[in-house]
Design a protein around this motif. Structure first.
Motif, short mmCIF file in Angstrom:
data_model
loop_
_atom_site.label_atom_id
_atom_site.label_comp_id
_atom_site.label_asym_id
_atom_site.label_seq_id
_atom_site.Cartn_x
_atom_site.Cartn_y
_atom_site.Cartn_z
N ASP A 135 7.05 36.84 -5.09
CA ASP A 135 6.22 37.78 -5.83
C ASP A 135 4.73 37.53 -5.59
N LEU A 136 4.39 36.28 -5.27
CA LEU A 136 2.99 35.89 -5.16
C LEU A 136 2.86 34.82 -4.08
N VAL A 137 1.90 35.00 -3.19
CA VAL A 137 1.53 33.97 -2.21
C VAL A 137 0.13 33.51 -2.54
N ILE A 138 -0.04 32.19 -2.66
CA ILE A 138 -1.33 31.61 -2.96
C ILE A 138 -1.72 30.62 -1.87
N SER A 139 -3.02 30.34 -1.76
CA SER A 139 -3.50 29.33 -0.83
C SER A 139 -4.88 28.91 -1.26
N SER A 140 -5.12 27.60 -1.30
CA SER A 140 -6.44 27.10 -1.69
C SER A 140 -6.91 26.04 -0.71
N LEU A 141 -8.13 26.19 -0.22
CA LEU A 141 -8.78 25.21 0.65
C LEU A 141 -7.93 24.90 1.87
N ALA A 142 -7.26 25.91 2.40
CA ALA A 142 -6.32 25.68 3.50
C ALA A 142 -6.59 26.54 4.72
N VAL A 143 -7.15 27.73 4.55
CA VAL A 143 -7.31 28.63 5.69
C VAL A 143 -8.14 27.99 6.80
N HIS A 144 -9.15 27.20 6.41
CA HIS A 144 -9.99 26.59 7.44
C HIS A 144 -9.26 25.54 8.26
N HIS A 145 -8.08 25.12 7.82
CA HIS A 145 -7.27 24.17 8.59
C HIS A 145 -6.41 24.87 9.65
N ILE A 146 -6.27 26.17 9.55
CA ILE A 146 -5.44 26.92 10.51
C ILE A 146 -6.30 27.28 11.72
N PRO A 147 -5.86 26.97 12.93
CA PRO A 147 -6.64 27.35 14.12
C PRO A 147 -6.97 28.85 14.10
N PRO A 148 -8.18 29.23 14.49
CA PRO A 148 -8.59 30.63 14.39
C PRO A 148 -7.62 31.62 15.00
N GLY A 149 -7.06 31.29 16.15
CA GLY A 149 -6.14 32.21 16.80
C GLY A 149 -4.84 32.42 16.06
N GLN A 150 -4.52 31.51 15.14
CA GLN A 150 -3.28 31.59 14.38
C GLN A 150 -3.45 32.22 13.00
N ARG A 151 -4.69 32.43 12.58
CA ARG A 151 -4.92 32.95 11.23
C ARG A 151 -4.35 34.37 11.03
N PRO A 152 -4.51 35.30 11.99
CA PRO A 152 -3.88 36.62 11.79
C PRO A 152 -2.37 36.52 11.66
N LEU A 153 -1.73 35.66 12.44
CA LEU A 153 -0.29 35.51 12.35
C LEU A 153 0.11 34.92 11.00
N ALA A 154 -0.66 33.95 10.50
CA ALA A 154 -0.36 33.36 9.21
C ALA A 154 -0.41 34.40 8.10
N LEU A 155 -1.38 35.31 8.16
CA LEU A 155 -1.46 36.34 7.14
C LEU A 155 -0.35 37.37 7.28
N ARG A 156 0.05 37.66 8.51
CA ARG A 156 1.20 38.56 8.68
C ARG A 156 2.48 37.92 8.14
N GLU A 157 2.60 36.60 8.29
CA GLU A 157 3.74 35.90 7.72
C GLU A 157 3.71 35.97 6.19
N ALA A 158 2.54 35.82 5.61
CA ALA A 158 2.42 35.95 4.15
C ALA A 158 2.85 37.34 3.71
N PHE A 159 2.44 38.36 4.46
CA PHE A 159 2.84 39.73 4.15
C PHE A 159 4.36 39.88 4.23
N ARG A 160 4.95 39.29 5.25
CA ARG A 160 6.40 39.43 5.48
C ARG A 160 7.21 38.85 4.34
N VAL A 161 6.81 37.70 3.80
CA VAL A 161 7.64 37.04 2.79
C VAL A 161 7.39 37.58 1.38
N LEU A 162 6.38 38.45 1.23
CA LEU A 162 6.13 39.06 -0.08
C LEU A 162 7.01 40.29 -0.29
#
Length: 220
Positions: free
Chosen positions: A123-150
């Motif tokens: 129902d809810l995906v949260i993230s704190s102080l973590a996005v800057h740890h994801i390599p820039p090229g992988q950030r769009p994929l990480a957000l698409r994954e968040a969309f998929r599991v919601l």
């Protein structure tokens, strides 16, 4: 680099020029977090929990959960009937989170860009102080994954550091995020989130030095 970091070492692992590296020393990270937030860590994160609009019964995923602090603070408000699942690619922090968290929190070793979780399962995906740890090229994929599991109509909440404007702010953020603040993507968050299919519902700044974005997956 502050005195505590010199004496105790860096809680983060090796970092390249595009991310903060993994958090390897869980207890040290907890120490730096307690000191860095000046004794107000609980208040800060409980304020973030309120902004997530988490409620009883919610199934929550915490991406880049680290030591599980945000997971545990969120877990307090999803009972009865809810649960929080945290994922992080660092085994030491996952082990720590498992040891100190309540039964309705569970933790899995996984990366944000390859979630081992079913479609439409939260129902809810949260993230704190973590996005800057994801390599820039992988950030769009990480957000698409968040969309998929919601689930349709599900919500997203991301909070991360905003660039400090003074010397004291640099020390605070450096203690908690290490090398990564040189490449903090906070100005990119809105575009990345909408490109993944979300509709942004709110955004703003929070003390100290935090910026958040709240969004939703459109209903069917």
């Amino acid at each position: 680099m502050g005195l505590g970091r010199k004496l105790l070492g860096d809680p983060h692992g090796h970092a390249d020029d595009s991310s903060g590296g993994l958090i390897r020393r869980a207890r040290m990270y907890e120490y730096f977090s307690a000191v860095g937030f000046g004794g107000f860590r609980r208040r800060v994160f409980d304020g973030l929990v309120t902004l997530t609009a988490a409620e009883p019964g919610d199934e929550v995923l915490d991406i880049g959960c680290g030591t599980g602090y945000f997971s545990r603070r969120t877990a307090r408000v999803v009972l009865p009937g809810g649960r929080v699942v945290g994922i992080d690619p660092s085994e030491p922090v996952i082990d720590y989170a498992r040891r100190v968290s309540p039964p309705h929190c569970s933790f899995r070793l996984a990366s944000a860009e390859d979630l081992p979780l079913a479609d439409a399962s939260f129902d809810l995906v949260i993230s704190s102080l973590a996005v800057h740890h994801i390599p820039p090229g992988q950030r769009p994929l990480a957000l698409r994954e968040a969309f998929r599991v919601l689930r349709p109509g599900g919500r997203l909440f991301i909070a991360d550091f905003r660039p400090p404007r003074n010397h004291l702010g640099n020390h605070l953020v450096g203690a908690l995020s290490g090398h990564a603040m040189q490449h903090n993507p906070i100005h990119e968050l809105g575009g990345l989130i909408t490109a993944a299919g979300f509709e942004i519902t709110a955004s703003g700044d929070r003390r100290p030095l935090l910026h958040y974005v709240r969004a939703a997956r459109p209903p069917l």
